[in-house]
Design a protein around this motif. Structure first.
Motif, PDB file in Angstrom:
ATOM      1  N   UNK A   1       6.013   1.986  14.324  1.00 47.23           N
ATOM      2  CA  UNK A   1       6.559   0.926  14.858  1.00 47.23           C
ATOM      3  C   UNK A   1       6.173  -0.378  14.303  1.00 47.23           C
ATOM      4  N   UNK A   2       6.366  -1.511  15.153  1.00 46.61           N
ATOM      5  CA  UNK A   2       5.877  -2.776  14.677  1.00 46.61           C
ATOM      6  C   UNK A   2       4.436  -3.197  14.353  1.00 46.61           C
ATOM      7  N   UNK A   3       4.119  -3.532  13.009  1.00 48.05           N
ATOM      8  CA  UNK A   3       2.857  -3.730  12.762  1.00 48.05           C
ATOM      9  C   UNK A   3       2.694  -5.078  12.239  1.00 48.05           C
ATOM     10  N   UNK A   4       1.468  -5.713  12.523  1.00 49.13           N
ATOM     11  CA  UNK A   4       1.119  -6.977  11.988  1.00 49.13           C
ATOM     12  C   UNK A   4       0.688  -6.828  10.514  1.00 49.13           C
ATOM     13  N   UNK A   5       0.703  -8.087   9.726  1.00 51.82           N
ATOM     14  CA  UNK A   5       0.234  -8.120   8.476  1.00 51.82           C
ATOM     15  C   UNK A   5      -1.149  -7.763   8.418  1.00 51.82           C
ATOM     16  N   UNK A   6      -1.833  -8.126   9.259  1.00 51.91           N
ATOM     17  CA  UNK A   6      -3.357  -8.013   9.244  1.00 51.91           C
ATOM     18  C   UNK A   6      -3.522  -6.285   9.496  1.00 51.91           C
ATOM     19  N   UNK A   7      -2.921  -5.897  10.396  1.00 55.55           N
ATOM     20  CA  UNK A   7      -2.916  -4.570  10.609  1.00 55.55           C
ATOM     21  C   UNK A   7      -2.591  -3.439   9.250  1.00 55.55           C
ATOM     22  N   UNK A   8      -1.516  -3.791   8.674  1.00 58.04           N
ATOM     23  CA  UNK A   8      -1.162  -3.324   7.504  1.00 58.04           C
ATOM     24  C   UNK A   8      -2.204  -3.253   6.520  1.00 58.04           C
ATOM     25  N   UNK A   9      -2.678  -4.275   6.229  1.00 57.07           N
ATOM     26  CA  UNK A   9      -3.647  -4.571   5.307  1.00 57.07           C
ATOM     27  C   UNK A   9      -4.769  -3.869   5.776  1.00 57.07           C
ATOM     28  N   UNK A  10      -5.293  -3.777   6.658  1.00 59.04           N
ATOM     29  CA  UNK A  10      -6.395  -3.063   7.155  1.00 59.04           C
ATOM     30  C   UNK A  10      -6.287  -1.520   7.024  1.00 59.04           C
ATOM     31  N   UNK A  11      -5.048  -1.078   7.068  1.00 53.55           N
ATOM     32  CA  UNK A  11      -4.718   0.600   7.094  1.00 53.55           C
ATOM     33  C   UNK A  11      -4.099   0.956   5.628  1.00 53.55           C
ATOM     34  N   UNK A  12      -4.053   0.076   4.817  1.00 53.58           N
ATOM     35  CA  UNK A  12      -3.736   0.226   3.189  1.00 53.58           C
ATOM     36  C   UNK A  12      -5.036  -0.194   2.272  1.00 53.58           C
ATOM     37  N   UNK A  13      -6.068   0.503   2.443  1.00 53.74           N
ATOM     38  CA  UNK A  13      -7.276  -0.106   1.691  1.00 53.74           C
ATOM     39  C   UNK A  13      -6.859   0.102   0.336  1.00 53.74           C
ATOM     40  N   UNK A  14      -7.223  -1.036  -0.521  1.00 53.23           N
ATOM     41  CA  UNK A  14      -7.182  -1.049  -1.680  1.00 53.23           C
ATOM     42  C   UNK A  14      -5.804  -1.876  -2.146  1.00 53.23           C
ATOM     43  N   UNK A  15      -4.989  -2.034  -1.423  1.00 51.64           N
ATOM     44  CA  UNK A  15      -3.837  -3.012  -1.678  1.00 51.64           C
ATOM     45  C   UNK A  15      -4.224  -4.634  -1.519  1.00 51.64           C
ATOM     46  N   UNK A  16      -4.203  -5.445  -2.515  1.00 54.82           N
ATOM     47  CA  UNK A  16      -4.195  -6.854  -2.577  1.00 54.82           C
ATOM     48  C   UNK A  16      -3.415  -7.608  -1.938  1.00 54.82           C
TER      49      UNK A  16
END
Length: 214
Positions: A41-56
């Motif tokens: 479902x909808x995700x904030x940018x900060x949440x996506x970044x936190x759950x994609x460890x390793x992505x810049x």
């Protein structure tokens, strides 16, 4: 040209082939993993970044921009009091669910033993468990790493979500991470895990009854 614009510029295989065209849109590193996260479902940018460890941050911003351009995701502002921007899949983006499920099935044998450097999130087990469930309903899953819930048999909307189910679930599954990994690796079926007592099934819905009777 800015670095972000350069990263967002489409590169093509320039081949008149549907597989090549698909890879033009989703073949870049991280894109399908972003889709995996947005299936919740909808995700904030900060949440996506936190759950994609390793992505810049630059790569994540670029991939999201690409996905908007290609009609796979949209960005919208939540109404007050949230007032934050979120990203969500379009209908075309959600059509990638069976693609990701097929990749996950194919990759079961590649998991092997977890390395000390491997990141893990509880909800990364959502799609492997979803592949093992049939029928329709809401399933709450309790793991040592955290809780998540699955929407089994839905045709639109979120496929899974973090945390406890938002309403009374049709079934509750309690299991340890070892059992979840075994199911994810294709070493153990959900039904066999229930029969062996490795998964505790709660709830009175059809899904719970089917699992207990399997």
């Amino acid at each position: 040209m800015s670095r972000l614009r350069a990263m967002s510029r489409r590169r093509s295989y320039d081949q008149y082939c549907s597989a090549a065209r698909a890879l033009d849109a989703v073949g870049d590193r991280w894109t399908l993993l972003i889709v995996r996260e947005l299936l919740a479902g909808p995700r904030r940018y900060t949440d996506l970044h936190a759950d994609l460890p390793g992505v810049s941050t630059d790569v994540l911003a670029g991939r999201l921009k690409d996905m908007e351009r290609d009609g796979l995701a949209t960005r919208r502002r939540l109404p007050p009091p949230g007032a934050a921007y979120v990203y969500e899949l379009t209908g075309r983006g959600r059509e990638l669910l069976p693609v990701i499920q097929a990749l996950g099935k194919w990759g079961e044998g590649e998991l092997g033993e977890r390395s000390p450097t491997d990141a893990v999130r509880a909800h990364w087990f959502a799609l492997p468990l979803l592949r093992s469930l049939e029928g329709e309903g809401l399933v709450e899953v309790r793991l040592e790493e955290g809780d998540f819930h699955l929407y089994v048999g839905v045709e639109d909307g979120p496929v899974y979500g973090d945390g406890p189910a938002p309403r009374e679930p049709d079934a509750r599954l309690a299991l340890d991470s070892g059992t979840c990994v075994a199911v994810s690796r294709g070493l153990l079926s959900l039904a066999d895990a229930v029969r062996a007592g490795r998964i505790e099934v709660g709830g009175d819905g059809p899904l719970a009854k089917a699992l207990r009777e399997a």
